[in-house]
Structure formats: C-alpha cells, structure tokens
Design a protein around this motif. Structure first.
Motif, PDB file in Angstrom:
ATOM      1  N   ILE A  51       0.839  -1.200   0.000  1.00  0.00           N
ATOM      2  CA  ILE A  51       0.000   0.000   0.000  1.00  0.00           C
ATOM      3  C   ILE A  51       0.872   1.247   0.000  1.00  0.00           C
ATOM      4  O   ILE A  51       0.665   2.171  -0.794  1.00  0.00           O
ATOM      5  CB  ILE A  51      -0.967   0.001   1.208  1.00  0.00           C
ATOM      6  CG1 ILE A  51      -2.039  -1.070   1.011  1.00  0.00           C
ATOM      7  CG2 ILE A  51      -1.604   1.378   1.402  1.00  0.00           C
ATOM      8  CD1 ILE A  51      -2.885  -1.343   2.234  1.00  0.00           C
ATOM      9  N   ILE A  52       1.850   1.283   0.880  1.00  0.00           N
ATOM     10  CA  ILE A  52       2.737   2.450   0.973  1.00  0.00           C
ATOM     11  C   ILE A  52       3.529   2.631  -0.313  1.00  0.00           C
ATOM     12  O   ILE A  52       3.626   3.741  -0.848  1.00  0.00           O
ATOM     13  CB  ILE A  52       3.680   2.319   2.187  1.00  0.00           C
ATOM     14  CG1 ILE A  52       2.886   2.396   3.490  1.00  0.00           C
ATOM     15  CG2 ILE A  52       4.758   3.404   2.151  1.00  0.00           C
ATOM     16  CD1 ILE A  52       3.667   1.978   4.716  1.00  0.00           C
ATOM     17  N   ARG A  76      -6.014   6.445  -5.270  1.00  0.00           N
ATOM     18  CA  ARG A  76      -6.044   6.719  -3.833  1.00  0.00           C
ATOM     19  C   ARG A  76      -7.228   6.005  -3.189  1.00  0.00           C
ATOM     20  O   ARG A  76      -7.095   5.395  -2.119  1.00  0.00           O
ATOM     21  CB  ARG A  76      -6.133   8.226  -3.591  1.00  0.00           C
ATOM     22  CG  ARG A  76      -6.090   8.584  -2.101  1.00  0.00           C
ATOM     23  CD  ARG A  76      -6.560   9.987  -1.830  1.00  0.00           C
ATOM     24  NE  ARG A  76      -7.963  10.065  -2.234  1.00  0.00           N
ATOM     25  CZ  ARG A  76      -8.554  11.173  -2.639  1.00  0.00           C
ATOM     26  NH1 ARG A  76      -7.900  12.295  -2.715  1.00  0.00           N
ATOM     27  NH2 ARG A  76      -9.824  11.160  -2.990  1.00  0.00           N
ATOM     28  N   ASP A  77      -8.389   6.049  -3.853  1.00  0.00           N
ATOM     29  CA  ASP A  77      -9.572   5.378  -3.312  1.00  0.00           C
ATOM     30  C   ASP A  77      -9.374   3.864  -3.248  1.00  0.00           C
ATOM     31  O   ASP A  77      -9.774   3.220  -2.281  1.00  0.00           O
ATOM     32  CB  ASP A  77     -10.807   5.717  -4.144  1.00  0.00           C
ATOM     33  CG  ASP A  77     -11.227   7.182  -3.995  1.00  0.00           C
ATOM     34  OD1 ASP A  77     -10.777   7.846  -3.030  1.00  0.00           O
ATOM     35  OD2 ASP A  77     -11.987   7.660  -4.859  1.00  0.00           O
ATOM     36  N   LYS A  78      -8.762   3.290  -4.276  1.00  0.00           N
ATOM     37  CA  LYS A  78      -8.474   1.852  -4.273  1.00  0.00           C
ATOM     38  C   LYS A  78      -7.540   1.493  -3.125  1.00  0.00           C
ATOM     39  O   LYS A  78      -7.720   0.466  -2.456  1.00  0.00           O
ATOM     40  CB  LYS A  78      -7.845   1.431  -5.596  1.00  0.00           C
ATOM     41  CG  LYS A  78      -8.807   1.448  -6.755  1.00  0.00           C
ATOM     42  CD  LYS A  78      -8.107   1.099  -8.057  1.00  0.00           C
ATOM     43  CE  LYS A  78      -9.054   1.234  -9.232  1.00  0.00           C
ATOM     44  NZ  LYS A  78      -8.405   0.925 -10.517  1.00  0.00           N
ATOM     45  N   LEU A  79      -6.546   2.338  -2.892  1.00  0.00           N
ATOM     46  CA  LEU A  79      -5.591   2.076  -1.813  1.00  0.00           C
ATOM     47  C   LEU A  79      -6.236   2.233  -0.438  1.00  0.00           C
ATOM     48  O   LEU A  79      -5.935   1.469   0.477  1.00  0.00           O
ATOM     49  CB  LEU A  79      -4.360   2.971  -1.954  1.00  0.00           C
ATOM     50  CG  LEU A  79      -3.475   2.625  -3.152  1.00  0.00           C
ATOM     51  CD1 LEU A  79      -2.438   3.719  -3.387  1.00  0.00           C
ATOM     52  CD2 LEU A  79      -2.814   1.274  -2.959  1.00  0.00           C
ATOM     53  N   GLN A  84      -8.338  -0.555   4.376  1.00  0.00           N
ATOM     54  CA  GLN A  84      -9.438  -0.971   5.250  1.00  0.00           C
ATOM     55  C   GLN A  84      -9.531  -2.500   5.300  1.00  0.00           C
ATOM     56  O   GLN A  84      -9.773  -3.085   6.364  1.00  0.00           O
ATOM     57  CB  GLN A  84     -10.756  -0.374   4.769  1.00  0.00           C
ATOM     58  CG  GLN A  84     -10.826   1.123   4.957  1.00  0.00           C
ATOM     59  CD  GLN A  84     -12.020   1.755   4.249  1.00  0.00           C
ATOM     60  OE1 GLN A  84     -12.629   1.158   3.371  1.00  0.00           O
ATOM     61  NE2 GLN A  84     -12.335   2.983   4.632  1.00  0.00           N
ATOM     62  N   ASP A  85      -9.317  -3.130   4.152  1.00  0.00           N
ATOM     63  CA  ASP A  85      -9.335  -4.598   4.111  1.00  0.00           C
ATOM     64  C   ASP A  85      -8.183  -5.194   4.919  1.00  0.00           C
ATOM     65  O   ASP A  85      -8.354  -6.217   5.587  1.00  0.00           O
ATOM     66  CB  ASP A  85      -9.266  -5.094   2.665  1.00  0.00           C
ATOM     67  CG  ASP A  85     -10.546  -4.824   1.882  1.00  0.00           C
ATOM     68  OD1 ASP A  85     -11.590  -4.525   2.509  1.00  0.00           O
ATOM     69  OD2 ASP A  85     -10.491  -4.903   0.636  1.00  0.00           O
ATOM     70  N   VAL A  86      -7.022  -4.567   4.851  1.00  0.00           N
ATOM     71  CA  VAL A  86      -5.871  -5.036   5.641  1.00  0.00           C
ATOM     72  C   VAL A  86      -6.173  -4.877   7.127  1.00  0.00           C
ATOM     73  O   VAL A  86      -5.888  -5.776   7.921  1.00  0.00           O
ATOM     74  CB  VAL A  86      -4.577  -4.284   5.247  1.00  0.00           C
ATOM     75  CG1 VAL A  86      -3.436  -4.629   6.199  1.00  0.00           C
ATOM     76  CG2 VAL A  86      -4.189  -4.610   3.813  1.00  0.00           C
ATOM     77  N   ASP A  87      -6.761  -3.742   7.486  1.00  0.00           N
ATOM     78  CA  ASP A  87      -7.134  -3.535   8.888  1.00  0.00           C
ATOM     79  C   ASP A  87      -8.126  -4.606   9.348  1.00  0.00           C
ATOM     80  O   ASP A  87      -8.026  -5.108  10.467  1.00  0.00           O
ATOM     81  CB  ASP A  87      -7.741  -2.146   9.091  1.00  0.00           C
ATOM     82  CG  ASP A  87      -6.730  -1.029   8.970  1.00  0.00           C
ATOM     83  OD1 ASP A  87      -5.503  -1.301   9.010  1.00  0.00           O
ATOM     84  OD2 ASP A  87      -7.154   0.136   8.813  1.00  0.00           O
ATOM     85  N   GLN A 104      -7.779 -13.527   3.741  1.00  0.00           N
ATOM     86  CA  GLN A 104      -8.036 -12.134   3.368  1.00  0.00           C
ATOM     87  C   GLN A 104      -6.731 -11.423   3.034  1.00  0.00           C
ATOM     88  O   GLN A 104      -6.645 -10.700   2.033  1.00  0.00           O
ATOM     89  CB  GLN A 104      -8.770 -11.394   4.484  1.00  0.00           C
ATOM     90  CG  GLN A 104      -9.117  -9.965   4.087  1.00  0.00           C
ATOM     91  CD  GLN A 104     -10.208  -9.359   4.938  1.00  0.00           C
ATOM     92  OE1 GLN A 104     -10.975 -10.067   5.578  1.00  0.00           O
ATOM     93  NE2 GLN A 104     -10.290  -8.052   4.934  1.00  0.00           N
ATOM     94  N   ALA A 105      -5.710 -11.624   3.825  1.00  0.00           N
ATOM     95  CA  ALA A 105      -4.422 -10.979   3.568  1.00  0.00           C
ATOM     96  C   ALA A 105      -3.827 -11.439   2.240  1.00  0.00           C
ATOM     97  O   ALA A 105      -3.278 -10.638   1.475  1.00  0.00           O
ATOM     98  CB  ALA A 105      -3.452 -11.249   4.715  1.00  0.00           C
TER      99      ALA A 105
END
Length: 127
Positions: A51-52, A76-79, A84-87, A104-105
């Motif tokens: 992501i970063i 940016r929206d996709k990231l 949020q999915d990673v969280d 999920q990861a």
C-alpha cells in the motif's frame, strides 16, 4: 512507532528506479504466535508495505504529470479500500480467526501486487 518505521523503510525497497517490484526483507513477527498466525501477520505486513509503495508511486506519477487528478484520486480510493481490508484482516487475526485473516491478507496482497504493477508500468511508459 518502531514497526511503522520498519514498514516505511522496507517500502522504499519497492520504489526503485523504474519501480521494480522486489521482495522485501521479512518484518519481524512475534515468534510466540502459532506458525499459522505468524504467516498471516507476515502477509498483513507485506500488504501494508505494498500500500505504501504503491501510494508513493501514484504520488510521483501525479507529480510527474503522468496521472490526472481524477486518476490519482481513483488510485487513492483503491488504496484506501485496500487499507481498510488489511485492517479487517488484522482484526480477524487478533480475534483468533487465523484462517480468515490469512485468506483475506493473501487476496489483498494479490490485488495490491497487480495494482502496483499497473502503476509501475504506467510510470515506465512515460515519454
């Protein structure tokens, strides 16, 4: 703070000249976790790095005039959605649902890798 610094430093390995995607060094994971949980945490950490790294390339592509404001915002929206999915995967892991967290990861990593390659290809195609 130390973990965040590790993520930022390791993300630099993704953002190289030509934006080659490289294998990051492993971020240390709590060895007291079961092996499956360590694997899930490693995948979550790697997704955060992607992501970063991808966000950095998108920002540079925008700065270099490769992306329009609209394209930058779309990435940016996709990231943000991926973050949020990673969280959510991290929450699953903390709740002890190792299998769901791992799955999920893994899915997030695959999607982010494809997105990063797309972003990197666009950077390489600049005139």
């Amino acid at each position: 703070m130390k973990a965040l610094l590790s993520v930022v430093v390791l993300s630099l390995g993704f953002v190289l000249s030509g934006c080659a995607l490289v294998q990051p060094a492993a971020i240390p994971v709590d060895q007291s976790l079961p092996k499956a949980a360590q694997t899930a945490q490693s995948s979550i950490n790697e997704a955060n790095i992607l992501i970063i790294a991808t966000a950095n390339v998108v920002a540079q592509n925008f700065k270099d005039g490769i992306y329009t404001e609209s394209e930058k915002n779309s990435y940016r929206d996709k990231l943000k959605h991926a973050a949020q999915d990673v969280d959510a995967a991290q929450v699953l892991l903390r709740a002890g649902d190792i299998t769901k967290a791992t799955n999920q990861a893994a899915l997030i990593k695959m999607a982010l890798t494809a997105l990063h390659k797309e972003v990197a290809a666009k950077a390489r195609s600049k005139p």
